[in-house]
Design a protein around this motif. Structure first.
Motif, PDB file in Angstrom:
ATOM      1  N   ARG A 141       0.817  -1.209   0.000  1.00 10.51           N
ATOM      2  CA  ARG A 141       0.000   0.000   0.000  1.00 10.51           C
ATOM      3  C   ARG A 141       0.854   1.264   0.000  1.00 10.51           C
ATOM      4  NH1 ARG A 141      -3.538  -1.068   5.041  1.00 10.51           N
ATOM      5  NH2 ARG A 141      -1.805  -2.454   5.490  1.00 10.51           N
ATOM      6  N   ALA A 142       2.139   1.131   0.386  1.00 11.53           N
ATOM      7  CA  ALA A 142       3.050   2.283   0.388  1.00 11.53           C
ATOM      8  C   ALA A 142       3.714   2.495  -0.968  1.00 11.53           C
ATOM      9  CB  ALA A 142       4.122   2.099   1.457  1.00 11.53           C
ATOM     10  N   ASP A 143       3.524   1.545  -1.907  1.00 17.35           N
ATOM     11  CA  ASP A 143       4.186   1.656  -3.214  1.00 17.35           C
ATOM     12  C   ASP A 143       3.614   2.810  -4.024  1.00 17.35           C
ATOM     13  OD1 ASP A 143       6.007  -0.367  -2.897  1.00 17.35           O
ATOM     14  OD2 ASP A 143       4.681  -1.913  -3.696  1.00 17.35           O
ATOM     15  N   THR A 144       4.470   3.386  -4.856  1.00 13.79           N
ATOM     16  CA  THR A 144       4.068   4.520  -5.672  1.00 13.79           C
ATOM     17  C   THR A 144       3.307   4.060  -6.910  1.00 13.79           C
ATOM     18  OG1 THR A 144       6.103   4.475  -6.964  1.00 13.79           O
ATOM     19  CG2 THR A 144       6.120   5.787  -4.931  1.00 13.79           C
ATOM     20  N   ALA A 145       2.682   5.034  -7.572  1.00 11.17           N
ATOM     21  CA  ALA A 145       2.005   4.753  -8.841  1.00 11.17           C
ATOM     22  C   ALA A 145       3.007   4.263  -9.877  1.00 11.17           C
ATOM     23  CB  ALA A 145       1.304   6.022  -9.340  1.00 11.17           C
ATOM     24  N   GLU A 146       4.237   4.761  -9.800  1.00 14.03           N
ATOM     25  CA  GLU A 146       5.294   4.350 -10.721  1.00 14.03           C
ATOM     26  C   GLU A 146       5.568   2.855 -10.593  1.00 14.03           C
ATOM     27  OE1 GLU A 146       9.510   5.311  -9.679  1.00 14.03           O
ATOM     28  OE2 GLU A 146       9.373   6.620 -11.436  1.00 14.03           O
ATOM     29  N   THR A 147       5.673   2.360  -9.358  1.00 14.10           N
ATOM     30  CA  THR A 147       5.914   0.943  -9.113  1.00 14.10           C
ATOM     31  C   THR A 147       4.764   0.100  -9.643  1.00 14.10           C
ATOM     32  OG1 THR A 147       7.259   1.382  -7.163  1.00 14.10           O
ATOM     33  CG2 THR A 147       6.256  -0.790  -7.311  1.00 14.10           C
ATOM     34  N   ARG A 148       3.550   0.556  -9.418  1.00 13.45           N
ATOM     35  CA  ARG A 148       2.370  -0.189  -9.882  1.00 13.45           C
ATOM     36  C   ARG A 148       2.321  -0.250 -11.405  1.00 13.45           C
ATOM     37  NH1 ARG A 148      -1.283  -0.080  -5.168  1.00 13.45           N
ATOM     38  NH2 ARG A 148      -0.243   1.205  -3.598  1.00 13.45           N
ATOM     39  N   ALA A 149       2.653   0.865 -12.057  1.00 16.27           N
ATOM     40  CA  ALA A 149       2.646   0.886 -13.522  1.00 16.27           C
ATOM     41  C   ALA A 149       3.726  -0.023 -14.083  1.00 16.27           C
ATOM     42  CB  ALA A 149       2.836   2.317 -14.022  1.00 16.27           C
ATOM     43  N   ALA A 150       4.913  -0.029 -13.461  1.00 15.34           N
ATOM     44  CA  ALA A 150       5.990  -0.902 -13.917  1.00 15.34           C
ATOM     45  C   ALA A 150       5.570  -2.368 -13.805  1.00 15.34           C
ATOM     46  CB  ALA A 150       7.252  -0.638 -13.108  1.00 15.34           C
ATOM     47  N   SER A 151       4.872  -2.698 -12.726  1.00 15.35           N
ATOM     48  CA  SER A 151       4.386  -4.065 -12.557  1.00 15.35           C
ATOM     49  C   SER A 151       3.386  -4.432 -13.648  1.00 15.35           C
ATOM     50  CB  SER A 151       3.747  -4.221 -11.179  1.00 15.35           C
ATOM     51  OG  SER A 151       4.666  -3.906 -10.149  1.00 15.35           O
ATOM     52  N   CYS A 152       2.606  -3.447 -14.085  1.00 17.46           N
ATOM     53  CA  CYS A 152       1.630  -3.690 -15.160  1.00 17.46           C
ATOM     54  C   CYS A 152       2.318  -4.064 -16.465  1.00 17.46           C
ATOM     55  CB  CYS A 152       0.750  -2.458 -15.364  1.00 17.46           C
ATOM     56  SG  CYS A 152      -0.492  -2.216 -14.079  1.00 17.46           S
ATOM     57  N   ALA A 153       3.507  -3.511 -16.713  1.00 11.71           N
ATOM     58  CA  ALA A 153       4.239  -3.862 -17.930  1.00 11.71           C
ATOM     59  C   ALA A 153       4.611  -5.340 -17.915  1.00 11.71           C
ATOM     60  CB  ALA A 153       5.490  -2.995 -18.062  1.00 11.71           C
ATOM     61  N   VAL A 154       4.971  -5.853 -16.733  1.00  6.76           N
ATOM     62  CA  VAL A 154       5.331  -7.265 -16.611  1.00  6.76           C
ATOM     63  C   VAL A 154       4.120  -8.152 -16.864  1.00  6.76           C
ATOM     64  CG1 VAL A 154       6.272  -9.036 -15.084  1.00  6.76           C
ATOM     65  CG2 VAL A 154       7.176  -6.698 -14.979  1.00  6.76           C
ATOM     66  N   VAL A 155       2.979  -7.840 -16.246  1.00  5.46           N
ATOM     67  CA  VAL A 155       1.806  -8.698 -16.411  1.00  5.46           C
ATOM     68  C   VAL A 155       1.238  -8.571 -17.827  1.00  5.46           C
ATOM     69  CG1 VAL A 155       1.253  -8.631 -13.962  1.00  5.46           C
ATOM     70  CG2 VAL A 155       0.146  -7.014 -15.484  1.00  5.46           C
ATOM     71  N   GLN A 156       1.403  -7.404 -18.456  1.00  3.35           N
ATOM     72  CA  GLN A 156       0.967  -7.271 -19.846  1.00  3.35           C
ATOM     73  C   GLN A 156       1.744  -8.243 -20.732  1.00  3.35           C
ATOM     74  OE1 GLN A 156       2.284  -3.794 -21.918  1.00  3.35           O
ATOM     75  NE2 GLN A 156       0.588  -3.797 -23.385  1.00  3.35           N
ATOM     76  N   LEU A 157       3.061  -8.297 -20.540  1.00  6.28           N
ATOM     77  CA  LEU A 157       3.886  -9.214 -21.326  1.00  6.28           C
ATOM     78  C   LEU A 157       3.491 -10.659 -21.059  1.00  6.28           C
ATOM     79  CD1 LEU A 157       6.280  -9.616 -23.242  1.00  6.28           C
ATOM     80  CD2 LEU A 157       7.788  -9.551 -21.236  1.00  6.28           C
ATOM     81  N   MET A 158       3.251 -10.999 -19.778  1.00  5.89           N
ATOM     82  CA  MET A 158       2.862 -12.363 -19.430  1.00  5.89           C
ATOM     83  C   MET A 158       1.527 -12.736 -20.053  1.00  5.89           C
ATOM     84  SD  MET A 158       3.937 -12.528 -15.401  1.00  5.89           S
ATOM     85  CE  MET A 158       3.409 -14.230 -15.276  1.00  5.89           C
ATOM     86  N   ALA A 159       0.577 -11.817 -20.046  1.00  5.97           N
ATOM     87  CA  ALA A 159      -0.740 -12.099 -20.619  1.00  5.97           C
ATOM     88  C   ALA A 159      -0.642 -12.365 -22.117  1.00  5.97           C
ATOM     89  CB  ALA A 159      -1.689 -10.936 -20.344  1.00  5.97           C
ATOM     90  N   HIS A 160       0.173 -11.596 -22.805  1.00  5.17           N
ATOM     91  CA  HIS A 160       0.329 -11.811 -24.249  1.00  5.17           C
ATOM     92  C   HIS A 160       1.027 -13.135 -24.539  1.00  5.17           C
ATOM     93  CE1 HIS A 160      -1.138  -8.245 -26.462  1.00  5.17           C
ATOM     94  NE2 HIS A 160      -0.995  -7.634 -25.295  1.00  5.17           N
ATOM     95  N   ARG A 161       2.009 -13.504 -23.723  1.00  9.10           N
ATOM     96  CA  ARG A 161       2.665 -14.805 -23.929  1.00  9.10           C
ATOM     97  C   ARG A 161       1.682 -15.937 -23.684  1.00  9.10           C
ATOM     98  NH1 ARG A 161       5.371 -11.900 -26.162  1.00  9.10           N
ATOM     99  NH2 ARG A 161       7.581 -11.399 -25.850  1.00  9.10           N
ATOM    100  N   ARG A 162       0.779 -15.732 -22.729  1.00  8.55           N
ATOM    101  CA  ARG A 162      -0.237 -16.749 -22.446  1.00  8.55           C
ATOM    102  C   ARG A 162      -1.191 -16.883 -23.641  1.00  8.55           C
ATOM    103  NH1 ARG A 162      -2.594 -17.017 -16.511  1.00  8.55           N
ATOM    104  NH2 ARG A 162      -0.367 -17.358 -16.301  1.00  8.55           N
TER     105      ARG A 162
END
Length: 470
Positions: free
Chosen positions: A443-464
């Motif tokens: 909950r203390a993480d910044t919006a920047e950290t959350r957006a960076a994590s989204c890039a990882v899951v976006q790549l994983m979703a496309h590979r799936r």
């Protein structure tokens, strides 16, 4: 020009220098030179520091500060020719062409005139690039030293330039060119948990489905100036319902990833692991931190630092395999996996060392696939070649690990947070082993950290998607 290995610095006096004498220096412009010069001088002209602006400028690329080249002339005059005791009087320079990243300048300083009455010397100054093209020319006048000076060379500390914005852009680029994926955001009811998916959407990573009390979500957006007008909102009464509804969206295929908002982790994960309605698979669910550490040569994965408190040997098999599979998605064909413990030798009194050795043997027998494992390794010899060499460790993993497997959650969480807050690491976090990837941030993480994590899951979703089609 590399840092000099000479132990002393000494001058050439006025009487020792004759007309026609010269000295040279070579130096290649690196990106960090531009950033350091800008930080030191305050010159943040976008021609030098903004790649997007630079592409539209007359040079079509980032160029170095012209005065960076002139400081190389000053370096020759002040440290070698004439050297210590030299005092600048005047300088007149012409700048003929830009200095681009990778250009190697050869600086030549030649004695042109000497004045006995005041011991001044006028030098011709010339800088040419690797193609022999003139970059800078002109003259410099100095008061030359009249007495011989020899001093121990002062060795300056290493300077690390951490361009956080550049590293952040690089982290987002891992999924460049891919279409946004629908992501269910559970209870985004504070600034950071709502700004994260908004920022990720603006970067073209995800299409958020906001799940939570609609009135509260809209109030947070209005208070902080966040535009959520184009996002679907699924209204819920409270955080428990938000978690269950967001998981259901992933289970029925409406969302391809799940993201934690401002609710507690155990609320979300309880819905994820529910036997009948959750997102379980045959694999143990685990968490991976992906860290971009300025002082480490490549991204570093840390697992498990958020889900499994006291993993068993069997748990660690799943944790490692999950991390290896993610590394493959990120383009590492055979990631180097360091199994961490407090020491690098097997000690029967330390369970972590025994399990590390067992995990390595399991990898040898094909029970863990796709990575190169070694352990037990202490943290220092897992990430430092010097430390590994000092301790006599011969290993393809030691000193160059891609994945750090921690003995328990406490150790992993402390490593990750220390890297983030003391080493200025950029962090992305993702949960693996479920039906869909999950962005699980603090909950203390910044919006920047959350957006960076989204890039990882976006790549994983496309590979799936690709795997399903195949």
């Amino acid at each position: 020009m590399e840092r000099s290995t000479q132990q002393y610095i000494q001058n050439r006096t006025f009487d020792e220098i004759q007309r026609g004498d010269f000295a040279q220096l070579m130096r290649t412009l690196r990106p960090e030179d531009i950033h350091l010069f800008a930080a030191m001088s305050g010159d943040v002209n976008p021609t030098h520091v903004d790649p997007e602006f630079a592409r539209s400028s007359q040079f079509r690329e980032v160029v170095g500060h012209s005065m960076w080249g002139s400081t190389l002339i000053s370096s020759v005059l002040g440290t070698e020719f004439p050297g210590p005791g030299t005092v600048y009087v005047s300088q007149n320079l012409n700048f003929w062409r830009p200095i681009t990243i990778g250009d190697t300048l050869t600086i030549t300083v030649t004695c042109k005139e000497k004045y006995e009455h005041n011991h001044h010397i006028v030098f011709d100054c010339l800088a040419v690039n690797q193609d022999g093209l003139k970059v800078i020319d002109g003259t410099a006048e100095v008061a030359a030293p009249t007495e011989k000076i020899k001093r121990a060379r002062v060795h300056l500390p290493d300077v690390t330039i951490s361009d956080r914005e550049l590293r952040y852009s690089h982290l987002l680029s891992i999924s460049a060119g891919l279409s946004p994926i629908p992501i269910a955001v559970a209870h985004p009811c504070d600034k950071e948990s709502l700004a994260g998916p908004v920022q990720a959407a603006e970067a073209g990573l995800v299409t958020p489905i906001l799940v939570g009390p609609e009135a509260k979500i809209r109030a947070v957006a209005a208070e902080h100036g966040l535009d959520i007008s184009r996002f679907e909102i699924v209204d819920t009464a409270h955080s428990h319902e938000s978690a269950a509804t967001a998981v259901a969206l992933c289970r029925n295929g409406k969302a391809e990833a799940l993201m934690k908002g401002s609710l507690h982790t155990d609320e979300l994960m309880s819905a994820v692991v529910a036997r009948e309605t959750g997102l379980r698979t045959g694999r143990r669910i685990s968490h991976v931190f992906l860290a971009d550490v300025p002082t480490y040569p490549h991204p570093l994965m840390i697992t498990d630092a958020a889900i499994t408190i006291e993993p068993t040997l069997e748990d660690k098999v799943h944790i490692i395999q999950n991390a290896i599979d993610l590394a493959h998605v990120l383009g590492l064909a055979e990631p180097k996996v360091a199994i961490l413990a407090a020491v690098e030798t097997v000690n029967p009194k330390m369970r972590s060392t025994i399990e590390a050795a067992a995990l390595c043997k399991m990898a040898d027998r094909g029970q863990i696939k796709g990575g190169l494992l070694d352990g037990p390794l202490a943290f220092d010899n897992a990430v430092s070649l010097v430390a590994a060499k000092t301790k006599g460790i011969r290993s393809a993993v030691a000193g160059n690990a891609d994945i750090l497997v921690v003995p328990d959650l406490e150790a992993g969480n402390m490593i990750a947070k220390q890297l983030e807050y003391l080493a200025d690491a950029l962090m992305a976090g993702v949960v693996l082993g479920a039906r869909v990837p999950i962005v699980l941030t603090s909950r203390a993480d910044t919006a920047e950290t959350r957006a960076a994590s989204c890039a990882v899951v976006q790549l994983m979703a496309h590979r799936r998607r690709e795997a399903v089609k195949a």
